[in-house]
Write a protein that holds these residues in place. Structure first.
Motif, PDB file in Angstrom:
ATOM      1  N   LEU A 202       4.920   6.612   0.675  1.00 51.48           N
ATOM      2  CA  LEU A 202       5.244   5.206  -0.559  1.00 51.48           C
ATOM      3  C   LEU A 202       6.144   4.220   0.104  1.00 51.48           C
ATOM      4  CD1 LEU A 202       5.670   4.525  -3.493  1.00 51.48           C
ATOM      5  CD2 LEU A 202       7.700   6.588  -3.963  1.00 51.48           C
ATOM      6  N   HIS A 203       6.101   3.257  -0.614  1.00 58.48           N
ATOM      7  CA  HIS A 203       6.968   1.960   0.509  1.00 58.48           C
ATOM      8  C   HIS A 203       7.859   1.459  -0.956  1.00 58.48           C
ATOM      9  CE1 HIS A 203       5.586   1.827   4.307  1.00 58.48           C
ATOM     10  NE2 HIS A 203       4.703   2.715   3.960  1.00 58.48           N
ATOM     11  N   TRP A 204       8.651   1.143  -0.511  1.00 54.94           N
ATOM     12  CA  TRP A 204      10.152   0.242  -1.319  1.00 54.94           C
ATOM     13  C   TRP A 204      10.364  -1.194  -0.493  1.00 54.94           C
ATOM     14  CZ3 TRP A 204      10.507   5.454  -1.815  1.00 54.94           C
ATOM     15  CH2 TRP A 204      11.460   5.469  -2.342  1.00 54.94           C
ATOM     16  N   ALA A 291       4.478   0.271  -3.320  1.00 53.84           N
ATOM     17  CA  ALA A 291       2.937   0.057  -2.540  1.00 53.84           C
ATOM     18  C   ALA A 291       3.186   1.370  -2.424  1.00 53.84           C
ATOM     19  CB  ALA A 291       2.411  -0.718  -1.494  1.00 53.84           C
ATOM     20  N   LEU A 292       1.362   2.242  -3.021  1.00 56.08           N
ATOM     21  CA  LEU A 292       1.315   3.620  -2.746  1.00 56.08           C
ATOM     22  C   LEU A 292       0.049   3.834  -1.235  1.00 56.08           C
ATOM     23  CD1 LEU A 292       0.515   5.677  -6.388  1.00 56.08           C
ATOM     24  CD2 LEU A 292       1.879   5.938  -3.489  1.00 56.08           C
ATOM     25  N   ILE A 293       0.564   3.652  -0.404  1.00 61.04           N
ATOM     26  CA  ILE A 293      -0.641   3.564   0.269  1.00 61.04           C
ATOM     27  C   ILE A 293      -1.308   5.531   0.978  1.00 61.04           C
ATOM     28  CG2 ILE A 293      -1.099   3.646   3.282  1.00 61.04           C
ATOM     29  CD1 ILE A 293       1.236   1.103   3.333  1.00 61.04           C
ATOM     30  N   LEU A 294      -3.099   5.492   0.485  1.00 58.80           N
ATOM     31  CA  LEU A 294      -3.510   6.629   1.213  1.00 58.80           C
ATOM     32  C   LEU A 294      -4.560   6.887   2.568  1.00 58.80           C
ATOM     33  CD1 LEU A 294      -4.343   9.682  -0.418  1.00 58.80           C
ATOM     34  CD2 LEU A 294      -6.491   8.320  -0.777  1.00 58.80           C
ATOM     35  N   GLU A 295      -3.809   7.986   2.997  1.00 59.68           N
ATOM     36  CA  GLU A 295      -3.890   7.592   5.001  1.00 59.68           C
ATOM     37  C   GLU A 295      -4.887   8.843   4.815  1.00 59.68           C
ATOM     38  OE1 GLU A 295      -0.968   7.864   7.596  1.00 59.68           O
ATOM     39  OE2 GLU A 295      -0.765   5.408   7.407  1.00 59.68           O
ATOM     40  N   PRO A 296      -5.671   8.961   4.271  1.00 66.32           N
ATOM     41  CA  PRO A 296      -6.831  10.320   4.533  1.00 66.32           C
ATOM     42  C   PRO A 296      -7.521  11.280   5.049  1.00 66.32           C
ATOM     43  CG  PRO A 296      -8.352   8.065   3.461  1.00 66.32           C
ATOM     44  CD  PRO A 296      -7.875   7.717   4.470  1.00 66.32           C
ATOM     45  N   SER A 302      -7.092   3.519   5.357  1.00 63.89           N
ATOM     46  CA  SER A 302      -6.245   3.345   4.315  1.00 63.89           C
ATOM     47  C   SER A 302      -6.587   2.904   3.103  1.00 63.89           C
ATOM     48  CB  SER A 302      -4.877   3.224   4.880  1.00 63.89           C
ATOM     49  OG  SER A 302      -4.519   3.850   5.750  1.00 63.89           O
ATOM     50  N   ALA A 303      -5.879   3.483   1.972  1.00 64.62           N
ATOM     51  CA  ALA A 303      -6.151   2.749   0.924  1.00 64.62           C
ATOM     52  C   ALA A 303      -4.788   1.856   0.113  1.00 64.62           C
ATOM     53  CB  ALA A 303      -6.858   3.120  -0.310  1.00 64.62           C
ATOM     54  N   VAL A 304      -4.549   0.470   0.436  1.00 60.82           N
ATOM     55  CA  VAL A 304      -3.314   0.801  -0.414  1.00 60.82           C
ATOM     56  C   VAL A 304      -3.081  -0.216  -1.675  1.00 60.82           C
ATOM     57  CG1 VAL A 304      -1.883  -1.350  -0.252  1.00 60.82           C
ATOM     58  CG2 VAL A 304      -3.004  -0.585   1.658  1.00 60.82           C
ATOM     59  N   VAL A 305      -2.431   0.286  -2.952  1.00 59.41           N
ATOM     60  CA  VAL A 305      -2.714  -0.096  -4.133  1.00 59.41           C
ATOM     61  C   VAL A 305      -1.012  -0.287  -4.528  1.00 59.41           C
ATOM     62  CG1 VAL A 305      -2.124   1.148  -6.385  1.00 59.41           C
ATOM     63  CG2 VAL A 305      -4.054   1.540  -4.676  1.00 59.41           C
ATOM     64  N   HIS A 306      -1.080  -1.980  -4.942  1.00 61.65           N
ATOM     65  CA  HIS A 306       0.281  -2.100  -5.532  1.00 61.65           C
ATOM     66  C   HIS A 306       0.699  -2.276  -7.316  1.00 61.65           C
ATOM     67  CE1 HIS A 306       0.198  -4.314  -1.200  1.00 61.65           C
ATOM     68  NE2 HIS A 306      -0.556  -4.464  -1.187  1.00 61.65           N
ATOM     69  N   LEU A 307       1.665  -1.839  -6.741  1.00 61.18           N
ATOM     70  CA  LEU A 307       1.938  -1.334  -8.297  1.00 61.18           C
ATOM     71  C   LEU A 307       3.383  -2.340  -8.645  1.00 61.18           C
ATOM     72  CD1 LEU A 307       2.884   2.464  -7.414  1.00 61.18           C
ATOM     73  CD2 LEU A 307       0.996   1.421  -8.573  1.00 61.18           C
ATOM     74  N   ALA A 308       4.012  -2.179  -9.777  1.00 63.54           N
ATOM     75  CA  ALA A 308       5.049  -2.862 -10.619  1.00 63.54           C
ATOM     76  C   ALA A 308       6.686  -2.879 -10.515  1.00 63.54           C
ATOM     77  CB  ALA A 308       5.215  -2.736 -12.226  1.00 63.54           C
ATOM     78  N   ASP A 309       7.214  -3.683 -10.050  1.00 62.22           N
ATOM     79  CA  ASP A 309       8.695  -3.261 -10.002  1.00 62.22           C
ATOM     80  C   ASP A 309       9.156  -2.622 -10.981  1.00 62.22           C
ATOM     81  OD1 ASP A 309       8.113  -4.748  -7.879  1.00 62.22           O
ATOM     82  OD2 ASP A 309       9.550  -6.154  -8.619  1.00 62.22           O
TER      83      ASP A 309
END
Length: 357
Positions: A202-204, A291-296, A302-309
């Motif tokens: 999880l990044h912010w 952003a959620l980042i999945l490192e399988p 990796s897969a990245v999903v950007h989310l709302a603030d």
């Protein structure tokens, strides 16, 4: 405390983006041939670690800790008291004095070894946490024992992932050809390969601290209190979901072994929450650019999903959920929702009781 189950909606990605995000995460299970190839490579990688000189292996763990930002000291082997490496984690929020024990095992580490390390930690006046690193794996009873204790268990698959994550690729250079140090990989006894966990990062942006939590559920109800993973309960009883530190480029990290989740579980919910206990008045208003980042794992992309603030009216925020389908695939839905009542409200929303006292 309010027990309201009303969820205050935040903005959701549009339909096309959500569909693309779901497709990104539909690779947690792969065809058997590709999986066999990865498992073969992982066996070779672990055999390379097993073939190392014991002192060189301890030095490798010390170098890894230094790469993770710690100040490290190798202990004298004649008077280590069961401690192989000592480190100081300088992180101002999660830091402390760490004692590390390494075990180059081929078979599952026994629960007694975990209990012994806990005893060492209790009698060490300087240490605040302990880490047990192995080239093999830990059983459910070991994971259950360390729940709520300042002990981290790192299995062989996770160790390989950490070494690669921090740039130690040269250690595994011979694994691609199947050759282990000192001879062919087939010359060494079989290795018990641990399951490959996914790393959910999880990044912010900004300097505000937030906590990450996960609920292992059947539908919209958590399986039990012990299946809520957060700062005060770092692991599920079986170790399938664990909160970990040490990923310097991530604000927070969960290790998730999707294949090891309980058979009755069909949903994994991810929540971020403001630290209102230590920072009264904090909200999700500074939770920007998440952003959620999945490192399988297993060298998959990796897969990245950007989310709302986040919103200042909330003190916790559901980021999304993984759902298990009939084909045993896990798909992510970035289902955002805000909780003015914080993590407590989120927990109650998924059927858990909270003691107001």
């Amino acid at each position: 405390m309010s027990r309201s189950r009303k969820l205050h909606r935040l903005g959701n990605p549009d339909t096309d983006e959500r569909r693309a995000q779901r497709m990104l995460f539909r690779h947690l299970r792969d065809d058997s041939n590709a999986n066999r190839g990865r498992m073969t490579r992982r066996v070779h990688e672990l055999q390379l670690l097993l073939a190392m000189d014991p002192v060189a292996f301890e030095q490798l763990i010390a170098r890894l800790m230094e790469a993770m930002g710690m100040k490290v000291e190798l202990t004298a082997r004649s008077r280590d008291g069961g401690v192989d490496v000592r480190g100081i984690d300088t992180d101002p929020f999660r830091g402390g004095n760490v004692i590390v024990q390494v075990k180059r095992y081929r078979d599952t580490v026994t629960p007694s070894a975990v209990r012994d390390l806990y005893g060492t930690l209790q009698h060490d006046q300087a240490a605040t946490k302990a880490v047990l690193v192995t080239t093999s794996r830990f059983g459910p009873s070991s994971h259950q024992f360390v729940t709520g204790k300042p002990i981290t268990l790192i299995n062989g698959a996770e160790l390989v992932g950490l070494l690669k994550h921090h740039g130690f690729h040269e250690v595994f250079a011979a694994a691609g050809s199947g050759a282990a140090a000192g001879g062919a990989a087939g010359d060494l006894p079989p290795v018990e390969v641990a399951a490959e966990p996914a790393r959910l990062l999880l990044h912010w942006t900004g300097e505000q601290e937030y906590d990450i939590a996960a609920l292992v559920c059947r539908g919209n109800r958590a399986l039990s209190d012990e299946h809520l993973v957060f700062y005060n309960n770092g692991s599920t009883p079986d170790g399938s979901v664990r909160l970990v530190t040490g990923y310097g480029d991530a604000n927070a990290c969960l290790m998730v072994d999707f294949d090891a989740l309980p058979a009755e579980a069909d949903r994994l919910v991810i929540v971020a929450a403001a630290d209102t206990e230590n920072h009264p008045g904090s909200t999700m208003g500074d939770f920007a650019g998440p952003a959620l980042i999945l490192e399988p794992g297993a060298d998959q992309a990796s897969a990245v999903v950007h989310l709302a603030d986040g919103a200042p009216s909330n003190t916790a925020m559901r980021l999304g959920r993984f759902d298990r389908d009939s084909a045993e695939d896990w798909d992510l839905t970035p289902a955002l929702a805000g909780y003015p009542g914080g993590l407590r409200q989120a927990v109650v929303a998924y059927g858990l009781e909270v003691d107001d006292a």
